[in-house]
Every structure is written in structure tokens, then in C-alpha cells.
Design an enzyme around this catalytic site. Structure first.
Site, PDB file in Angstrom:
ATOM      1  CG  ASP A 118      43.770  35.826  24.671  1.00 33.86           C
ATOM      2  OD1 ASP A 118      43.422  35.275  25.729  1.00 33.86           O
ATOM      3  OD2 ASP A 118      43.853  35.236  23.581  1.00 33.86           O
ATOM      4  CE1 TYR A 135      36.443  39.875  21.191  1.00 31.80           C
ATOM      5  CE2 TYR A 135      34.569  38.478  20.639  1.00 31.80           C
ATOM      6  CZ  TYR A 135      35.528  38.898  21.539  1.00 31.80           C
ATOM      7  OH  TYR A 135      35.582  38.342  22.790  1.00 31.80           O
TER       8      TYR A 135
END
Lengths: 250, 250
Positions: free
Chosen positions: B52, B110
Site C-alpha cells: 500500500d 512483515y
């Protein structure tokens, strides 16, 4: 009027240095605007130092007078809510009437960070200077000791420097490595325009064999800017500490 | 045609995510332009993941086919000279013809960084999310274990998610503190749209007492996005590792 000592930290990437100017955004202007929003008072703050465009501060001290009855903690939290995320008030205290952030400053410590790598680190874009030539930090730490003491640093001053007296005292100058970062730390009673960046640039020239490892005393002696190394770029430079009480000869 | 596996790192602050789009600058477009400048070839690269706007990558893998006879090292250094300082090619190798960075990806790790402080740190502006509520990282590390395993994570997927199958396997989820930073690390075989940011937001709600510490299994069960916490902002999120060989169940 009440007098305050305010301590800031800022990422200088987005600013044309500390000092307010007509044609570009400076940290001083942003801080003074935040003070106006918080208190309704138009003040001119006194900063401890001019920092150049792109230079950072982990500790920057300013003094200012206010009519407001706001508490120091209220100033800190209030200004932080008005300031952008790249400027932070990390401390605020009320102080004696005469305190002046620049005149009463006894010394400063700067840090310069070199990213010593052939490959870019995207997270260091604005916060270190990348130098690809392998750095011998032990050699440079030894050479850097030649800066220590009271000297005329005219050779380490931008030719744009307007100071008549170019004698300064350097308390210490250390070079160390942390992984791919080589960190230059220098403390002194005052610094001329671009002085730290020229001192570091001279050490990098010593590293690359462009200047002899024992040449610093002769360069100081020469008072000739052209004998010293290049001015390294601003994004690696941090104003690290500002001293008011005693000389930081630790 | 030769096939290459290229590994990037990037600071996503200045980009509208990975995927090329018509109305905003994305990392993919910048990389493809650099490839064109280096080789004269117009290629469409295959990225391992969409990230994103504002999300970072310490390790991002893409595959691409080139006619060029350039060496992998030549691609790395050549692309780095054309890429801006916030995108870096950290590795490049020639690989078998069929390798595809997205289809062959076996898992990802992540990291999400929270700056847990009342006072802003200007140097973390684009690289961490500031949360002022004191974080109990031991509590959250324990709660995070409820994410581990194969589950239907529909409740942890943005309502804009277009995936029909919302079952994913989480290999591990750890929460630790380093000074003022609280670091959330999660590895799994795949992640839904905004999934990591909703998982972290749910843990922060547990920290603040807005969700019970043992509620994660019930939220998973509910498949209801409204039962989970807020989506935390993108600047704290890093794609940390991408796995191709084996599942990262270390």
C-alpha cells in the site's frame, strides 16, 4: 515577561535550515507560527545556532519570552500538537530572565554519519551521507585527534564565512564504526560556517589517500581553505548536544 | 529471453504503493523506467506483492525477463545508478525460465513498528506509527499467538478485499520491545488486503482494554471485520522477508 528554554529535535530534510528567511521555509518560522497558534503571541525566538539546509538536530535549544501563563509542560505538549511530525519539542523549562540560547551557549557536540557501502540503503536517504570508498575508521580516529585543542580554523571555514575571529577550541573528535555506519563525533566551544562538514571531508580525503594522514596540523597552520578536503553534504550532520553549564570536556 | 530475480528495498513514504497506476507514482513505475534507461527494454516486472501507499520494504522480490546480455551485478549497479535514493536494488540473480516472483512465493514476513511515546521523534515521522498509550508487550505477545495456525481471516481483511478464499496460515506472530519501539513480527503463507495492519490494530485495542485479551479466536470465528480493531497507518509497516524455497517455520 517569562523566559523559557525550549529544547527541540528536528529532521532538517524538509527545511532550509534553522534561520527564518524570506524565500524558503525554515525551522524557526514553523516554530514561531506554532507558538502564535498556541499563545496568540508573536515572538522572535533566539536559537542556539544556525543550522544549514538539510542538517538535523537531536538537541536544539532556543530561548523565548512569553506573556502567557501557560506551564512549561503545556508549552511542550501544546507546541507539539501544532508542529509537524518532523519537529518535536523534547523539553521546556522556565528560566532566569537573562538566559539567551545563543549568547550563553558554552559548547556544542555534532555527529556526522557516513553510510559506508556500495549499495544504497533507502532508509538512510535523508539521514546519512553515502561514501563507497572503504573507510579505515581506526586511521581516521587517530588523525582526528589533530583537530583537538585551540586552533585558528580558518582553513576549515567556508569562504562565505563572515567571522573575523576564527579561533575555536575542539574538546574531542572521535571516529567509530557501527556496522556500515561510520560515525564522526566532535565537541567544541564553537564552530565556524561549514566547519564540521569540512573537517569530516578532510578526514575522508585522508582515507582516500588524497591528503596525508598527518597533514591536519599543516592544513590548520596554512589557514588556506583550499588545502582542506571537500565540504560533505548536509544530510549526514546532526547537532547532537548543546552545553550551557560547563565545558563538555568529559 | 533471460529471467531475473531482483531484490529491492524501498522507503515507501514517497510512493502510492508498489503497483503501477495511472494517477499516482508507484514503485513499479519507477523501477520499470530505470530498467528502460539501463537496457532500452520496456518490461513489465512481476512483483511479489502489492504494498500500500506509504508501506516500506526491506526485502521485495520481482521477476523480469530481459533480452539484454548484461550481468546480474551489472543490473544491480546499473539500476541503482538510475533509481532514486529511496529505492535500492539489494540483490539480483539470473534464474530458471519459469520463475515468477508472485506465483512462486511460499511465504512472507512483515514487521510493524510502533513508537510508544508521548513525545514525537522527528526521525520516525515516516517510518513508525506513534501510539501514546503505554504498551504491555508481554500481554500482546501472548495474545498474538492466537493468530498462529490456519484460519479464515475474513474478519481481518479490508472490506475492499476482493479475495474469495480468505483462509491463510500464520506461522508465527511475536511482539517485542526495543526501548520506545514496540515491534510486531508476523510470518505466514499469504496475507489479505490490510490484514497485518488490522491484526496489529486489534492487538493495540487489546492493549487499551477495548477488546478482551482472549478475544482473537472469537473474532476469527465471527468472520466480521467490525469485531476487529482499527487498521493502523501504513508508515509503520515493512515487508521484511519473502520466501521461495521452504516455509519459514523457524
Amino acid at each position: 515577561m517569562r523566559n523559557f528554554k525550549v529544547t527541540l529535535a528536528y529532521d532538517g530534510s524538509g527545511y532550509h535550515g534553522w534561520q527564518r528567511q524570506s524565500n524558503a521555509l525554515a525551522v524557526q518560522e514553523v516554530v514561531e507560527n506554532a507558538i502564535f497558534k498556541l499563545t496568540g503571541e508573536k515572538v522572535v525566538v533566539q536559537g542556539c545556532s544556525r543550522t544549514d539546509a538539510g542538517v538535523h538536530a537531536r538537541m536544539y535549544v532556543l530561548s523565548m519570552e512569553l506573556e502567557s501563563t501557560i506551564t512549561p509542560r503545556g508549552i511542550q505538549l501544546g507546541l507539539n500538537s501544532w508542529l509537524p511530525d518532523d519537529i518535536s519539542v523534547i523539553g521546556c523549562e522556565e528560566c532566569e530572565a537573562g538566559f539567551h540560547a545563543r549568547y550563553h551557549c558554552k559548547g556544542k557536540e555534532y555527529e556526522y554519519i557516513v553510510h559506508n557501502s556500495r549499495i544504497k540503503d533507502p532508509f538512510l536517504k535523508n539521514t546519512a551521507f553515502r561514501n563507497t570508498y572503504p573507510i579505515d575508521e581506526v586511521l581516521l580516529d587517530k588523525a582526528a585527534k589533530d583537530y583537538v585543542g585551540e586552533h585558528d580554523f580558518k582553513a576549515f571555514c567556508s569562504t562565505a564565512c563572515d567571522k573575523e575571529i576564527t579561533v575555536r577550541t575542539i574538546y574531542r573528535f572521535d571516529v567509530r564504526r557501527e556496522g556500515e555506519l561510520v560515525i564522526f563525533t566532535v565537541a567544541g566551544n564553537g564552530f565556524l560556517y561549514n566547519m564540521v562538514r569540512i573537517m569530516v571531508g578532510t578526514l575522508l580525503f585522508i582515507n582516500e589517500g588524497k591528503i596525508a594522514a598527518d597533514a591536519i596540523p599543516r592544513i590548520i597552520e596554512s589557514k588556506d581553505r583550499t588545502k582542506a578536503g571537500k565540504t560533505v553534504p548536509p544530510q549526514g550532520l546532526y547537532l547532537n548536544k548543546v552545553y550551557y553549564d560547563k565545558e563538555p570536556e568529559d
